[in-house]
Write a protein that holds these residues in place. Structure first.
Motif, PDB file in Angstrom:
ATOM      1  N   UNK A 116      13.638  -3.803  21.460  1.00 28.31           N
ATOM      2  CA  UNK A 116      13.214  -2.401  21.442  1.00 28.31           C
ATOM      3  C   UNK A 116      13.213  -1.840  20.030  1.00 28.31           C
ATOM      4  N   UNK A 117      14.219  -2.181  19.257  1.00 29.43           N
ATOM      5  CA  UNK A 117      14.274  -1.698  17.870  1.00 29.43           C
ATOM      6  C   UNK A 117      13.110  -2.232  17.052  1.00 29.43           C
ATOM      7  N   UNK A 118      12.733  -3.474  17.299  1.00 30.17           N
ATOM      8  CA  UNK A 118      11.582  -4.037  16.586  1.00 30.17           C
ATOM      9  C   UNK A 118      10.299  -3.313  16.970  1.00 30.17           C
ATOM     10  N   UNK A 119      10.192  -2.885  18.212  1.00 28.73           N
ATOM     11  CA  UNK A 119       9.031  -2.101  18.624  1.00 28.73           C
ATOM     12  C   UNK A 119       8.953  -0.778  17.892  1.00 28.73           C
ATOM     13  N   UNK A 120      10.102  -0.160  17.685  1.00 21.31           N
ATOM     14  CA  UNK A 120      10.148   1.102  16.930  1.00 21.31           C
ATOM     15  C   UNK A 120       9.846   0.843  15.454  1.00 21.31           C
ATOM     16  N   UNK A 121      10.294  -0.283  14.940  1.00 25.44           N
ATOM     17  CA  UNK A 121      10.105  -0.601  13.524  1.00 25.44           C
ATOM     18  C   UNK A 121       8.692  -1.079  13.204  1.00 25.44           C
ATOM     19  N   UNK A 122       7.936  -1.517  14.195  1.00 27.99           N
ATOM     20  CA  UNK A 122       6.607  -2.084  13.940  1.00 27.99           C
ATOM     21  C   UNK A 122       5.677  -1.128  13.199  1.00 27.99           C
ATOM     22  N   UNK A 123       5.524   0.126  13.612  1.00 24.70           N
ATOM     23  CA  UNK A 123       4.634   1.020  12.844  1.00 24.70           C
ATOM     24  C   UNK A 123       5.132   1.249  11.417  1.00 24.70           C
ATOM     25  N   UNK A 124       6.454   1.312  11.257  1.00 22.54           N
ATOM     26  CA  UNK A 124       6.997   1.499   9.903  1.00 22.54           C
ATOM     27  C   UNK A 124       6.718   0.261   9.043  1.00 22.54           C
ATOM     28  N   UNK A 125       6.841  -0.921   9.651  1.00 26.45           N
ATOM     29  CA  UNK A 125       6.538  -2.154   8.910  1.00 26.45           C
ATOM     30  C   UNK A 125       5.061  -2.191   8.528  1.00 26.45           C
ATOM     31  N   UNK A 126       4.214  -1.742   9.445  1.00 29.28           N
ATOM     32  CA  UNK A 126       2.780  -1.691   9.148  1.00 29.28           C
ATOM     33  C   UNK A 126       2.455  -0.726   8.023  1.00 29.28           C
ATOM     34  N   UNK A 127       3.066   0.446   8.069  1.00 30.97           N
ATOM     35  CA  UNK A 127       2.825   1.430   7.007  1.00 30.97           C
ATOM     36  C   UNK A 127       3.348   0.931   5.672  1.00 30.97           C
ATOM     37  N   UNK A 128       4.509   0.319   5.685  1.00 31.46           N
ATOM     38  CA  UNK A 128       5.078  -0.225   4.452  1.00 31.46           C
ATOM     39  C   UNK A 128       4.196  -1.331   3.880  1.00 31.46           C
ATOM     40  N   UNK A 129       3.742  -2.238   4.745  1.00 32.01           N
ATOM     41  CA  UNK A 129       2.882  -3.335   4.270  1.00 32.01           C
ATOM     42  C   UNK A 129       1.554  -2.798   3.733  1.00 32.01           C
ATOM     43  N   UNK A 130       0.990  -1.813   4.417  1.00 31.75           N
ATOM     44  CA  UNK A 130      -0.275  -1.229   3.940  1.00 31.75           C
ATOM     45  C   UNK A 130      -0.064  -0.522   2.602  1.00 31.75           C
ATOM     46  N   UNK A 131       1.026   0.218   2.478  1.00 35.09           N
ATOM     47  CA  UNK A 131       1.305   0.917   1.228  1.00 35.09           C
ATOM     48  C   UNK A 131       1.555  -0.020   0.074  1.00 35.09           C
ATOM     49  N   UNK A 132       2.356  -1.057   0.314  1.00 38.08           N
ATOM     50  CA  UNK A 132       2.648  -2.029  -0.745  1.00 38.08           C
ATOM     51  C   UNK A 132       1.380  -2.776  -1.143  1.00 38.08           C
ATOM     52  N   UNK A 133       0.591  -3.176  -0.159  1.00 36.33           N
ATOM     53  CA  UNK A 133      -0.643  -3.897  -0.507  1.00 36.33           C
ATOM     54  C   UNK A 133      -1.619  -2.985  -1.243  1.00 36.33           C
ATOM     55  N   UNK A 134      -1.640  -1.713  -0.897  1.00 33.71           N
ATOM     56  CA  UNK A 134      -2.490  -0.767  -1.622  1.00 33.71           C
ATOM     57  C   UNK A 134      -2.047  -0.668  -3.078  1.00 33.71           C
ATOM     58  N   UNK A 135      -0.738  -0.538  -3.286  1.00 31.14           N
ATOM     59  CA  UNK A 135      -0.239  -0.442  -4.661  1.00 31.14           C
ATOM     60  C   UNK A 135      -0.511  -1.725  -5.435  1.00 31.14           C
ATOM     61  N   UNK A 136      -0.298  -2.848  -4.796  1.00 32.18           N
ATOM     62  CA  UNK A 136      -0.531  -4.130  -5.468  1.00 32.18           C
ATOM     63  C   UNK A 136      -2.010  -4.305  -5.764  1.00 32.18           C
ATOM     64  N   UNK A 137      -2.849  -4.060  -4.765  1.00 33.61           N
ATOM     65  CA  UNK A 137      -4.282  -4.245  -4.981  1.00 33.61           C
ATOM     66  C   UNK A 137      -4.839  -3.223  -5.981  1.00 33.61           C
ATOM     67  N   UNK A 138      -4.391  -1.998  -5.930  1.00 35.52           N
ATOM     68  CA  UNK A 138      -4.911  -1.020  -6.882  1.00 35.52           C
ATOM     69  C   UNK A 138      -4.437  -1.332  -8.293  1.00 35.52           C
ATOM     70  N   UNK A 139      -3.220  -1.839  -8.404  1.00 33.78           N
ATOM     71  CA  UNK A 139      -2.734  -2.235  -9.723  1.00 33.78           C
ATOM     72  C   UNK A 139      -3.475  -3.449 -10.243  1.00 33.78           C
ATOM     73  N   UNK A 140      -3.693  -4.427  -9.399  1.00 36.47           N
ATOM     74  CA  UNK A 140      -4.426  -5.622  -9.808  1.00 36.47           C
ATOM     75  C   UNK A 140      -5.880  -5.306 -10.103  1.00 36.47           C
ATOM     76  N   UNK A 141      -6.459  -4.454  -9.286  1.00 34.05           N
ATOM     77  CA  UNK A 141      -7.858  -4.095  -9.486  1.00 34.05           C
ATOM     78  C   UNK A 141      -8.026  -3.346 -10.804  1.00 34.05           C
ATOM     79  N   UNK A 142      -7.133  -2.427 -11.095  1.00 29.47           N
ATOM     80  CA  UNK A 142      -7.273  -1.654 -12.337  1.00 29.47           C
ATOM     81  C   UNK A 142      -7.030  -2.510 -13.563  1.00 29.47           C
ATOM     82  N   UNK A 143      -6.222  -3.569 -13.404  1.00 25.19           N
ATOM     83  CA  UNK A 143      -5.968  -4.434 -14.551  1.00 25.19           C
ATOM     84  C   UNK A 143      -7.073  -5.465 -14.770  1.00 25.19           C
TER      85      UNK A 143
END
Length: 182
Positions: free
Chosen positions: A143-170
């Protein structure tokens, strides 16, 4: 209170306690099975959608990373649901014929039969309690993993956005306009 009343009370109490543990194990088992169906459905949908939108576009890549993280978290939750469902120590309530054959022998007193019955029921109740504790722990984690799933998704999307935007700008400023997606 007479001894016969005490015997009846003891047997009824032990029987009710074993039945309550048995019912609790079955209830958590059903809850885990229902949660398993939900997690499998949602993880397959999230994984399929993430594969469908995964393109070279960095924004879609971020969305795909978020959906993949959601799917992965739900799959781990589904594994914990399996763990909660898998409990081979569940015993059927009541006694086998061997016990009752022994109990009706002439050499055995009613007190011995009741004492033996209560002892065996206590062992069964302890097994059910231990099984339920293992089951409840796995179900709680699922049950806790079910609650954590959207947070994990948001975190992964945010981190990948930062990584990709940093890599793209460089590395590719001319192609993507300096790494800004907005």
């Amino acid at each position: 209170m007479e001894k016969s009343d005490l015997r009846k009370l003891a047997v009824d109490d032990v029987r009710a306690r074993v039945k309550a543990w048995h019912d609790l194990v079955l209830f958590v088992d059903k809850q885990a099975a229902d949660l398993l169906r939900l997690y499998v459905t949602l993880s397959v949908a999230a994984a399929s959608f993430s594969l469908g939108i995964f393109k070279p576009d960095p924004l879609k890549g971020c969305m795909a990373a978020g959906l993949t993280a959601i799917a992965a978290t739900l799959i781990v939750g589904a594994l914990y649901c399996f763990k909660a469902i898998d409990d081979p120590d569940v015993e059927l309530p009541g006694e086998d014929g061997d016990f009752w054959s022994w109990a009706v022998e002439e050499k055995v007193s009613a007190d011995e039969v009741i004492a033996h019955y209560i002892k065996r029921a206590d062992i069964s109740a302890k097994k059910l309690k231990e099984g339920n504790e293992r089951q409840a722990k796995a179900y709680r984690t699922a049950r806790r993993l079910g609650v954590a799933a959207p947070m994990a998704g948001a975190l992964a999307a945010g981190v990948s956005y930062l990584v990709l935007s940093g890599l793209v700008s460089l590395f590719l400023p001319a192609v993507f306009g300096g790494g800004s997606f907005g």
